[in-house]
Design an enzyme around this catalytic site. Sequence first.
Site, PDB file in Angstrom:
ATOM      1  CB  ALA A  85      17.712   0.456  90.545  1.00  0.00           C
ATOM      2  CG  ASP A  86      23.419   0.824  92.004  1.00  0.00           C
ATOM      3  OD1 ASP A  86      23.836   1.530  91.075  1.00  0.00           O
ATOM      4  OD2 ASP A  86      23.273   1.246  93.166  1.00  0.00           O
ATOM      5  CE  LYS A  96      17.124   4.328  94.384  1.00  0.00           C
ATOM      6  NZ  LYS A  96      17.914   4.824  93.208  1.00  0.00           N
ATOM      7  CD  GLU A 105      19.142   7.577  94.892  1.00  0.00           C
ATOM      8  OE1 GLU A 105      19.639   6.657  95.563  1.00  0.00           O
ATOM      9  OE2 GLU A 105      19.433   7.780  93.700  1.00  0.00           O
ATOM     10  CE  LYS A 123      22.533   0.026  85.954  1.00  0.00           C
ATOM     11  NZ  LYS A 123      21.867   1.270  86.334  1.00  0.00           N
TER      12      LYS A 123
END
Length: 220
Positions: A85-86, A96, A105, A123
């Site tokens: 994940a971002d 994401k 995803e 993150k």
Amino acid sequence: ITNRPGKEKVAREIAAKVKDGDVLGVGSGSTVYLALIAIAERVKNEGLNIKAISTSLEISMFCSKLGIPQTTLYEHQPYWLFDGADEVGPGNGLIKGRGGALFKEKLLLASSPLNYIIVDESKQVERLGQNFPIPVEVFPQALPLVANELKKLGAEDIKLRPAKGKDGPVITENNNLILDCRFHHIPTSLEKDIKSITGVIESGLFLGYDVHIMVAGNSL
Ligand code: DER
């Protein structure tokens, strides 16, 4: 590159969860990449019999290179999934899609009974949207309409994601475009509101999904 030790540690931890016979949903990004290397070692050393369902061409080609057998959602449902994940925000809200694979995803995550999100500490955010834009995958000709509607939802900065290595925008594996949108405030309704705009294929905003966050050694 964010601190690699965290990524490598959580990649090894997720690899340790793999059981013989598993059908795995495999997300995209560099943390997943490291996890696949660790999983491939176990396949080789222990003769594990697993199958992967990939979420991008990049990951599918890497599974082939590693000798990890693959299948599709036509033949199998995943037993469980791991993905990166971002951003991981309050209530396990996710952003994401930095890698451009957000549609598959989210499809795989929605198709899987158990979902692990593997991240390093970089993150974790206090407020979703503070570091990354929300990517929105858009049918090309719907671009003007979608941009207009996203503004009405409060998008403050909307950018067509530019390609690297070719002129023009990123074209996703579904032949669509990506708008990267900054939202200062992300209400719980935003994921559904974005999805309901005609021409939106999917967004990288994941709210209210049942996900297990694994952060380099401590499962939250
Ligand atoms: O694009 C994605 O959603 C990826 O999972 C990505 O956000 C995580 O990538 P990373 O593991 O390379 O940070």
